[in-house]
Design a protein around this motif. Structure first.
Motif, PDB file in Angstrom:
ATOM      1  N   VAL A 163       4.583 -19.574  -2.433  1.00 56.63           N
ATOM      2  CA  VAL A 163       3.977 -18.256  -2.619  1.00 56.63           C
ATOM      3  C   VAL A 163       5.050 -17.181  -2.709  1.00 56.63           C
ATOM      4  CG1 VAL A 163       2.545 -16.486  -1.543  1.00 56.63           C
ATOM      5  CG2 VAL A 163       1.783 -18.861  -1.549  1.00 56.63           C
ATOM      6  N   ALA A 164       6.053 -17.251  -1.836  1.00 54.76           N
ATOM      7  CA  ALA A 164       7.128 -16.258  -1.843  1.00 54.76           C
ATOM      8  C   ALA A 164       7.866 -16.255  -3.178  1.00 54.76           C
ATOM      9  CB  ALA A 164       8.099 -16.538  -0.701  1.00 54.76           C
ATOM     10  N   THR A 201       1.591  -3.610  13.411  1.00 56.84           N
ATOM     11  CA  THR A 201       1.959  -3.829  12.012  1.00 56.84           C
ATOM     12  C   THR A 201       1.465  -5.191  11.568  1.00 56.84           C
ATOM     13  OG1 THR A 201       3.952  -2.482  12.249  1.00 56.84           O
ATOM     14  CG2 THR A 201       3.857  -3.976  10.359  1.00 56.84           C
ATOM     15  N   ILE A 202       0.609  -5.187  10.558  1.00 53.25           N
ATOM     16  CA  ILE A 202       0.071  -6.439  10.035  1.00 53.25           C
ATOM     17  C   ILE A 202       0.938  -6.918   8.877  1.00 53.25           C
ATOM     18  CG2 ILE A 202      -1.460  -5.479   8.253  1.00 53.25           C
ATOM     19  CD1 ILE A 202      -3.580  -7.478   9.135  1.00 53.25           C
ATOM     20  N   PHE A 203       1.033  -8.242   8.744  1.00 52.55           N
ATOM     21  CA  PHE A 203       1.805  -8.846   7.661  1.00 52.55           C
ATOM     22  C   PHE A 203       0.871  -9.579   6.699  1.00 52.55           C
ATOM     23  CE2 PHE A 203       4.663  -8.914  11.376  1.00 52.55           C
ATOM     24  CZ  PHE A 203       5.668  -8.084  10.893  1.00 52.55           C
ATOM     25  N   LYS A 204       1.109  -9.365   5.418  1.00 46.18           N
ATOM     26  CA  LYS A 204       0.405 -10.098   4.368  1.00 46.18           C
ATOM     27  C   LYS A 204       1.395 -10.403   3.256  1.00 46.18           C
ATOM     28  CE  LYS A 204      -4.291  -8.151   4.716  1.00 46.18           C
ATOM     29  NZ  LYS A 204      -5.431  -7.654   3.887  1.00 46.18           N
ATOM     30  N   PHE A 205       1.070 -11.386   2.426  1.00 41.82           N
ATOM     31  CA  PHE A 205       1.816 -11.538   1.194  1.00 41.82           C
ATOM     32  C   PHE A 205       1.412 -10.394   0.274  1.00 41.82           C
ATOM     33  CE2 PHE A 205       2.194 -16.218   2.190  1.00 41.82           C
ATOM     34  CZ  PHE A 205       3.579 -16.210   2.278  1.00 41.82           C
ATOM     35  N   ARG A 206       2.398  -9.799  -0.384  1.00 43.76           N
ATOM     36  CA  ARG A 206       2.104  -8.662  -1.273  1.00 43.76           C
ATOM     37  C   ARG A 206       1.314  -9.137  -2.491  1.00 43.76           C
ATOM     38  NH1 ARG A 206       4.566  -6.676  -5.698  1.00 43.76           N
ATOM     39  NH2 ARG A 206       6.353  -8.090  -5.412  1.00 43.76           N
ATOM     40  N   THR A 207       0.208  -8.477  -2.740  1.00 39.40           N
ATOM     41  CA  THR A 207      -0.642  -8.821  -3.878  1.00 39.40           C
ATOM     42  C   THR A 207      -0.770  -7.673  -4.874  1.00 39.40           C
ATOM     43  OG1 THR A 207      -2.649  -8.081  -2.733  1.00 39.40           O
ATOM     44  CG2 THR A 207      -2.025 -10.403  -2.468  1.00 39.40           C
ATOM     45  N   PRO A 214       9.006  -6.360  -2.396  1.00 45.45           N
ATOM     46  CA  PRO A 214       9.160  -7.339  -1.322  1.00 45.45           C
ATOM     47  C   PRO A 214       8.086  -8.420  -1.376  1.00 45.45           C
ATOM     48  CG  PRO A 214       8.133  -5.358  -0.479  1.00 45.45           C
ATOM     49  CD  PRO A 214       8.532  -5.053  -1.894  1.00 45.45           C
ATOM     50  N   VAL A 215       8.357  -9.539  -0.741  1.00 45.68           N
ATOM     51  CA  VAL A 215       7.380 -10.623  -0.659  1.00 45.68           C
ATOM     52  C   VAL A 215       6.247 -10.248   0.280  1.00 45.68           C
ATOM     53  CG1 VAL A 215       7.007 -12.986   0.181  1.00 45.68           C
ATOM     54  CG2 VAL A 215       9.002 -12.454  -1.237  1.00 45.68           C
ATOM     55  N   LEU A 216       6.600  -9.619   1.386  1.00 44.39           N
ATOM     56  CA  LEU A 216       5.595  -9.267   2.394  1.00 44.39           C
ATOM     57  C   LEU A 216       5.137  -7.829   2.254  1.00 44.39           C
ATOM     58  CD1 LEU A 216       7.009 -10.921   5.647  1.00 44.39           C
ATOM     59  CD2 LEU A 216       5.183 -11.763   4.160  1.00 44.39           C
ATOM     60  N   PHE A 217       3.890  -7.619   2.569  1.00 45.87           N
ATOM     61  CA  PHE A 217       3.293  -6.290   2.631  1.00 45.87           C
ATOM     62  C   PHE A 217       3.054  -5.977   4.106  1.00 45.87           C
ATOM     63  CE2 PHE A 217      -0.759  -3.893   2.949  1.00 45.87           C
ATOM     64  CZ  PHE A 217      -0.365  -2.723   2.344  1.00 45.87           C
ATOM     65  N   LYS A 218       3.536  -4.824   4.567  1.00 46.47           N
ATOM     66  CA  LYS A 218       3.378  -4.428   5.961  1.00 46.47           C
ATOM     67  C   LYS A 218       2.553  -3.153   6.029  1.00 46.47           C
ATOM     68  CE  LYS A 218       8.001  -6.200   6.984  1.00 46.47           C
ATOM     69  NZ  LYS A 218       9.355  -5.866   7.537  1.00 46.47           N
ATOM     70  N   GLN A 219       1.657  -3.094   7.001  1.00 45.19           N
ATOM     71  CA  GLN A 219       0.764  -1.943   7.107  1.00 45.19           C
ATOM     72  C   GLN A 219       0.301  -1.775   8.549  1.00 45.19           C
ATOM     73  OE1 GLN A 219      -3.235  -2.178   5.260  1.00 45.19           O
ATOM     74  NE2 GLN A 219      -2.580  -0.466   3.989  1.00 45.19           N
TER      75      GLN A 219
END
Length: 198
Positions: free
Chosen positions: A32-33, A59-65, A43-48
């Motif tokens: 996925v990365a 802070t939640i981590f997701k794969f960036r979509t 970035p590979v990860l999305f932080k929010q």
């Protein structure tokens, strides 16, 4: 038993199952990365920032979509033409729920649980207030939950909060196990996914 489970056993179950899932899914994380990096810049990860237990923030981590130009801190369904912001790889990740996998590390860190109310954005005040009213805000947010299994994106805010409150009252080991297996089945069948919903 349910109180003991919530205070102690649930946390150990979260850690054990999260570790097993991360090990088994390590090749998926890598694939996925790579796909995200090849598909679009960023970035590979999305932080929010999301709302956690007792209305604290984490802070939640997701794969960036989505593309990096997407407006921040806005529920996807409130974006104008949300599909235009989602990358090609992101469309697949969202439909298969693979974008949620990095939250396994949130679970290890203790900010999330495998099962619980889905974490709200800080500006989703209507959902937060309704969860407060039904006693669901005391729980850690979950990778999945009763509302996810019962309808996910197709449910109204009122319905989600009602189900979150029911889960907080019926919390038990048996219920969590049923929801874990139900989540796996629904992810495989792609039930309840409505594009443009957060």
């Amino acid at each position: 038993m349910s109180k003991l489970y919530n205070l102690f056993l649930k946390r150990w179950m979260d850690i054990g199952l999260a570790v097993i899932a991360i090990i088994l899914l390590a090749p998926v994380f890598v694939l996925v990365a790579i796909s995200i990096k090849l598909d679009s810049k960023g970035p590979v990860l999305f932080k929010q920032q999301r709302v956690g237990a007792e209305n604290t923030f984490f802070t939640i981590f997701k794969f960036r979509t989505m593309y990096v130009e997407t407006p921040k801190d806005m529920p996807t369904h409130l974006l104008h033409s949300p599909d235009a912001y989602i990358t090609k790889v992101g469309q697949f990740l969202r439909k298969t729920s693979l974008d949620e996998l990095p939250q396994l590390f949130n679970i290890l860190a203790g900010s999330m649980s495998l099962i619980g109310p889905r974490p709200a954005l800080h500006n989703q005040t209507d959902l937060i207030e309704k969860r407060n009213a039904v006693g669901a805000s005391v729980l850690k947010p979950g990778l999945s939950g009763l509302a996810q299994v019962m309808g996910r994106d197709t449910l109204s805010i009122e319905e989600k909060a009602k189900l979150d409150g029911l889960y907080s009252r019926k919390l038990s080991f048996c219920m969590d196990m049923r929801l874990i297996f139900s989540t796996i089945r629904k992810v495989v069948q792609r039930e309840g996914v409505q594009e443009g919903a957060n």
